[in-house]
Write a protein that holds these residues in place. Structure first.
Motif, PDB file in Angstrom:
ATOM      1  N   MET A 183       3.693  -3.137   7.652  1.00 24.17           N
ATOM      2  CA  MET A 183       3.345  -1.993   6.320  1.00 24.17           C
ATOM      3  C   MET A 183       4.693  -1.323   5.869  1.00 24.17           C
ATOM      4  O   MET A 183       5.965  -1.044   6.568  1.00 24.17           O
ATOM      5  N   ASN A 184       5.376  -1.297   4.506  1.00 23.60           N
ATOM      6  CA  ASN A 184       6.262  -1.090   4.192  1.00 23.60           C
ATOM      7  C   ASN A 184       6.341   1.141   3.781  1.00 23.60           C
ATOM      8  O   ASN A 184       5.004   1.289   4.287  1.00 23.60           O
ATOM      9  N   PRO A 185       7.341   1.436   3.669  1.00 27.89           N
ATOM     10  CA  PRO A 185       7.120   2.974   3.363  1.00 27.89           C
ATOM     11  C   PRO A 185       5.774   3.551   3.093  1.00 27.89           C
ATOM     12  O   PRO A 185       4.789   4.601   3.643  1.00 27.89           O
ATOM     13  N   ALA A 186       5.778   3.485   1.800  1.00 18.03           N
ATOM     14  CA  ALA A 186       5.314   3.755   1.056  1.00 18.03           C
ATOM     15  C   ALA A 186       3.862   3.758   1.323  1.00 18.03           C
ATOM     16  O   ALA A 186       2.353   4.057   1.369  1.00 18.03           O
ATOM     17  N   GLU A 187       2.958   2.253   1.658  1.00 22.91           N
ATOM     18  CA  GLU A 187       1.614   1.610   2.632  1.00 22.91           C
ATOM     19  C   GLU A 187       1.555   2.484   3.496  1.00 22.91           C
ATOM     20  O   GLU A 187       0.555   2.849   3.685  1.00 22.91           O
ATOM     21  N   THR A 188       2.260   2.484   4.471  1.00 17.45           N
ATOM     22  CA  THR A 188       2.086   4.365   5.599  1.00 17.45           C
ATOM     23  C   THR A 188       1.845   4.689   5.139  1.00 17.45           C
ATOM     24  O   THR A 188       1.001   5.139   6.036  1.00 17.45           O
ATOM     25  N   GLU A 189       2.063   5.552   4.225  1.00 18.24           N
ATOM     26  CA  GLU A 189       1.827   6.981   4.078  1.00 18.24           C
ATOM     27  C   GLU A 189       0.491   6.492   3.482  1.00 18.24           C
ATOM     28  O   GLU A 189      -0.028   7.790   4.021  1.00 18.24           O
ATOM     29  N   ALA A 190       0.646   5.672   2.826  1.00 14.31           N
ATOM     30  CA  ALA A 190      -0.930   6.104   2.688  1.00 14.31           C
ATOM     31  C   ALA A 190      -2.473   5.808   3.251  1.00 14.31           C
ATOM     32  O   ALA A 190      -2.944   6.681   3.476  1.00 14.31           O
ATOM     33  N   LEU A 191      -1.471   5.074   4.109  1.00 13.35           N
ATOM     34  CA  LEU A 191      -2.088   4.635   5.508  1.00 13.35           C
ATOM     35  C   LEU A 191      -2.985   6.460   6.427  1.00 13.35           C
ATOM     36  O   LEU A 191      -4.215   6.354   6.392  1.00 13.35           O
ATOM     37  N   ALA A 192      -1.590   6.998   5.826  1.00 16.92           N
ATOM     38  CA  ALA A 192      -1.948   7.479   7.477  1.00 16.92           C
ATOM     39  C   ALA A 192      -3.187   8.708   6.664  1.00 16.92           C
ATOM     40  O   ALA A 192      -3.206   9.905   7.340  1.00 16.92           O
ATOM     41  N   THR A 193      -3.155   9.435   5.114  1.00 16.74           N
ATOM     42  CA  THR A 193      -4.125  10.159   4.607  1.00 16.74           C
ATOM     43  C   THR A 193      -5.207   9.533   5.061  1.00 16.74           C
ATOM     44  O   THR A 193      -5.833  10.333   4.548  1.00 16.74           O
ATOM     45  N   LEU A 194      -5.147   7.905   5.081  1.00 18.84           N
ATOM     46  CA  LEU A 194      -6.428   7.432   5.382  1.00 18.84           C
ATOM     47  C   LEU A 194      -7.072   7.486   5.966  1.00 18.84           C
ATOM     48  O   LEU A 194      -8.659   7.352   6.764  1.00 18.84           O
ATOM     49  N   VAL A 195      -6.139   7.644   7.027  1.00 21.31           N
ATOM     50  CA  VAL A 195      -6.748   7.718   8.453  1.00 21.31           C
ATOM     51  C   VAL A 195      -7.237   9.274   9.200  1.00 21.31           C
ATOM     52  O   VAL A 195      -8.054   9.147   9.452  1.00 21.31           O
ATOM     53  N   ARG A 196      -6.491  10.161   7.819  1.00 18.80           N
ATOM     54  CA  ARG A 196      -6.206  11.308   8.611  1.00 18.80           C
ATOM     55  C   ARG A 196      -8.727  11.624   7.673  1.00 18.80           C
ATOM     56  O   ARG A 196      -9.126  12.531   8.039  1.00 18.80           O
ATOM     57  N   ARG A 197      -8.582  10.624   7.040  1.00 22.02           N
ATOM     58  CA  ARG A 197      -9.740  10.840   6.104  1.00 22.02           C
ATOM     59  C   ARG A 197     -11.096  10.347   6.386  1.00 22.02           C
ATOM     60  O   ARG A 197     -12.239  10.959   6.454  1.00 22.02           O
ATOM     61  N   LEU A 198     -10.771   9.602   7.747  1.00 28.84           N
ATOM     62  CA  LEU A 198     -11.795   8.497   8.550  1.00 28.84           C
ATOM     63  C   LEU A 198     -12.519   9.966   9.392  1.00 28.84           C
ATOM     64  O   LEU A 198     -13.787   9.793   9.014  1.00 28.84           O
ATOM     65  N   SER A 199     -11.683  10.981   9.623  1.00 26.20           N
ATOM     66  CA  SER A 199     -12.736  12.216  10.335  1.00 26.20           C
ATOM     67  C   SER A 199     -13.609  12.673   9.468  1.00 26.20           C
ATOM     68  O   SER A 199     -14.537  13.078  10.114  1.00 26.20           O
TER      69      SER A 199
END
Lengths: 270, 284
Positions: A183-199
Motif C-alpha cells: 500500500m502507498n502511504p495514504a492508503e496505509t494511513e487510511a488502513l490504520a484508521t480502519l484497524v483502530r475502528r475494528l475494535s
C-alpha cells in the motif's frame, strides 16, 4: 482474566528447520496486538498455526478458554477466529457482497432440508446475512461497490474486502496478515484508521506487519519473533529501546555500536 | 397419446432413455466438480448401482419400488471407502483412486460367477419408464438448483475458487467434499439401476474407463455454472452420434473434434452463466 488467545510452547518443525520454536504468547481482549520480526522469523507460520491451516509439532492453542489445538480451521472460524491473507485471496469471480456473505458461512444454521424446501427461516436468515454483510462493507468503506466483481477492485480495495469478509461474523479475534503490504502511504494511513475502528466492532486485532511506522502507530502490544522464538514483548515505546530487538533487525555489530554511541552521547551531554 | 408421438417414442425409445440417464450421470459429475474435486468414479458408481439392482431383481425377486432406492446403497458405501482416505489429500488422489476402483470392479465383474463374467447379466425385466427417469432427473436438477442458489452453493463456489480461503471462512470443506461424493454416488447409482432396468442386459465393459471419461466430457462441454449446464452437455454428446449417423465412418473423429473445440473456445462450457443467487447481481 483469561486471555482471548493463549499459545503455550507452540512449535512447528519442518525438515531441518524450526519455523516456530516454543512460543508462549497471550493476546488479551481489546486493542491491537502486533507480531513483528525479520523475514523468516516465523510470523506467517505462527498465523497459520493459530488459524488451523498448519498443525503444530508441539504446544497448545487456547481460544476463548477452549483448547482448539486439534480443531480444523473451519471449526475455529465458527468459534470466532477470523483472518486475512498476506497474498490477497478474495473469491475473484464473485461479487463483493457475495465474498462477504461467504465470510458469514459459519453463522448460517439452516440445514440442507430447510434450504431445499425454502423454509421461511431460510429466507429470514438470508436477509439477516445480507444486512450484516452490508454493515461490514460500510465499516471498510466499500458499501458502494457491493455489486462489483471482486477481481475488478483495486489492490487496496481487495485488501479492504478481505477485512470486511473477516469482520462480517463479528469475530472476537481477527488476524491480519501484513495488511499494509503493497500500500502507498495514504492508503496505509487510511488502513490504520480502519484497524483502530475494528475494535469498535468488538474485535481484538492480532496482526503481522513489516511497516514499522504503521505498527508503532496503532499497536498496544508488540511481540517480537526472531528465528521462531519470542525474543521480546512490550509496548511499542519499549520495543524501540530494546537492544535484543535492535540486534535482531540490524545485527550484532550495529546494535553494539548504537549502544556505545548512545552511552557516548549521554556522556557527551553530561 | 397421438399416433405420431407413439411412433416417435417407439422408434427412438433407447435414445429417450439414454438422454435421461446420461443427464443423471452428468449431474453426478457436476456435484463433485462443483466443490472443486475431480472424481473419475461416476461410471464405477453407475456399475455398482446397475449390478446390485439387477441382482436384487433377478436373484432376490424384490419389487422395483424397493430396488430403486436400495440401488444407491452399494455406491454410497464405496464412495465412503474411497473418499474417506483420499479427500483429505489435495490434488489428484481422488481421481487416481476412483480410476483404480473402476478397474478393480471391472475385473471383479469379469471373474466372479455371481456377476455373470464377460457375458454380464441378462434377462433383467424392463421396469423403469421414461416418466420415472425424467421425473428423477427433474427432481435432481431442481434440488441442485435450489442448493446452488443458497449459501451452500456460495460456499461450494468458494471451495472451487480457493479451498484454503473457504475453510478459513468457516466452510466445512471436508464435510462438503464427502457430501458431494456421496451425492455423486447416489445419482450415478440411480442412473445405473434405471439403465439396467430399461436395457435388460448389463456387461462389465459398460462401466470402465471410457464411459468415465465420456461422463466427464458431459460436464466439460456443458459447463458447471448451473446444474442444467452439464445436462445440456450430456444431451449434445448423446444426440451428436445419432445426428452424425450419415457420416458414420468419421463419427468418433467428429465427436472428438467437437469436444476439443469446446474445451479450447468455451472454457466455461456451452452455458457459461453463474448462479443467480442472493448478492450475485453485478452492478457496475
Amino acid at each position: 482474566m483469561i486471555p482471548l488467545l493463549d499459545l503455550s510452547g507452540l512449535t512447528r518443525r519442518y525438515a531441518g528447520l524450526v519455523a516456530v520454536d516454543g512460543v508462549d504468547m497471550q493476546v488479551m481482549a481489546g486493542g491491537v496486538h502486533a507480531v513483528i520480526g525479520p523475514n523468516g522469523a516465523g510470523k506467517t507460520t505462527l498465523f497459520n498455526l493459530v488459524s488451523g491451516l498448519v498443525p503444530p509439532s508441539a504446544g497448545r492453542i487456547r481460544f476463548v478458554g477452549q483448547d482448539v489445538t486439534g480443531l480444523a480451521a473451519d471449526r475455529r472460524a465458527a468459534l470466532g477466529l477470523a483472518r486475512t491473507f498476506q497474498n490477497i485471496r478474495v473469491f475473484a469471480a464473485m461479487t463483493v457482497l457475495e465474498n462477504v456473505l461467504t465470510g458469514l458461512h459459519a453463522r448460517l444454521a439452516v440445514g440442507l432440508p430447510g434450504v431445499v424446501l425454502r423454509l421461511p427461516r431460510f429466507r429470514a436468515e438470508e436477509r439477516r446475512a445480507v444486512a450484516r454483510a452490508r454493515a461490514a462493507l460500510d465499516l471498510v468503506g466499500l458499501a458502494d461497490k457491493a455489486g462489483q466483481r471482486a477481481q475488478a477492485l483495486s489492490y487496496g480495495d481487495q485488501r479492504r474486502l478481505e477485512i470486511a469478509r473477516a469482520m462480517a461474523p463479528e469475530p472476537p479475534l481477527v488476524l491480519l496478515d501484513e495488511p499494509a503490504a503493497g500500500m502507498n502511504p495514504a492508503e496505509t494511513e487510511a488502513l490504520a484508521t480502519l484497524v483502530r475502528r475494528l475494535s469498535e466492532f468488538g474485535a481484538t486485532v492480532l496482526l503481522v506487519e513489516h511497516d514499522m511506522g504503521f505498527v508503532m502507530d496503532i499497536s498496544d502490544t508488540v511481540t517480537v519473533l526472531n528465528f521462531g522464538k519470542r525474543i521480546y514483548e512490550g509496548t511499542p515505546q519499549a520495543v524501540r529501546q530494546e537492544p535484543a530487538v535492535i540486534e535482531a533487525y540490524l545485527g550484532h555489530k550495529v546494535a553494539a555500536r548504537l549502544a556505545a554511541g548512545a552511552k557516548a552521547g549521554v556522556r557527551g551531554a553530561g | 397419446m397421438p399416433a405420431w408421438l407413439d411412433d416417435f417414442l417407439w422408434t427412438y425409445q433407447n435414445l429417450v432413455y439414454a438422454l435421461g440417464i446420461n443427464g443423471l450421470l452428468a449431474l453426478s459429475m457436476y456435484v463433485v466438480l462443483a466443490v472443486g474435486q475431480l472424481s473419475l468414479g461416476q461410471a464405477a458408481f453407475m456399475g455398482l448401482g446397475a449390478y446390485s439392482s439387477a441382482l436384487m431383481t433377478l436373484k432376490l425377486g424384490l419389487p422395483f419400488a424397493a430396488v430403486l432406492p436400495l440401488s444407491v446403497v452399494v455406491p454410497m458405501v464405496f464412495a465412503l471407502a474411497v473418499g474417506g482416505p483420499t479427500l483429505r489429500l489435495a490434488g489428484v488422489y481422488l481421481a487416481i483412486a476412483t480410476i483404480g476402483m473402476g478397474e478393480v470392479l471391472r475385473a471383479v465383474y469379469l471373474n466372479v460367477d455371481l456377476f455373470g463374467g464377460a457375458l454380464g447379466l441378462s434377462g433383467i425385466p424392463e421396469r423403469a419408464t421414461a416418466p420415472l427417469i425424467y421425473g428423477l432427473l427433474g427432481l435432481a436438477v431442481l434440488a441442485l438448483w435450489l442448493i446452488g442458489r443458497s449459501g451452500i452453493g456460495r460456499a461450494m463456489e468458494a471451495m472451487r475458487e480457493d479451498e484454503t480461503a473457504a475453510e478459513v471462512m468457516g466452510v466445512p470443506v471436508r464435510r462438503y467434499k464427502m457430501g458431494a461424493l456421496l451425492a455423486s454416488a447416489t445419482l450415478a447409482g440411480l442412473a445405473g439401476c434405471l439403465s439396467a432396468h430399461v436395457s435388460s442386459f448389463i456387461g462389465p465393459n459398460e462401466y470402465g474407463f471410457e464411459p468415465a471419461v465420456t461422463i466427464l466430457s458431459y460436464a466439460l462441454l456443458g459447463g458447471i455454472g448451473t446444474p442444467l449446464a452439464p445436462v445440456v452437455g450430456a444431451w449434445v454428446l448423446t444426440l451428436l452420434p445419432e445426428l452424425l449417423r450419415g457420416v458414420s465412418d468419421i463419427r468418433l473423429v467428429l465427436n472428438g473434434v467437437i469436444i476439443v473445440l469446446a474445451v479450447l473456445f468455451l472454457p466455461n462450457g456451452l452455458l457459461a452463466v453463474r448462479m443467480k443467487r442472493i448478492g450475485a447481481r453485478t452492478a457496475a
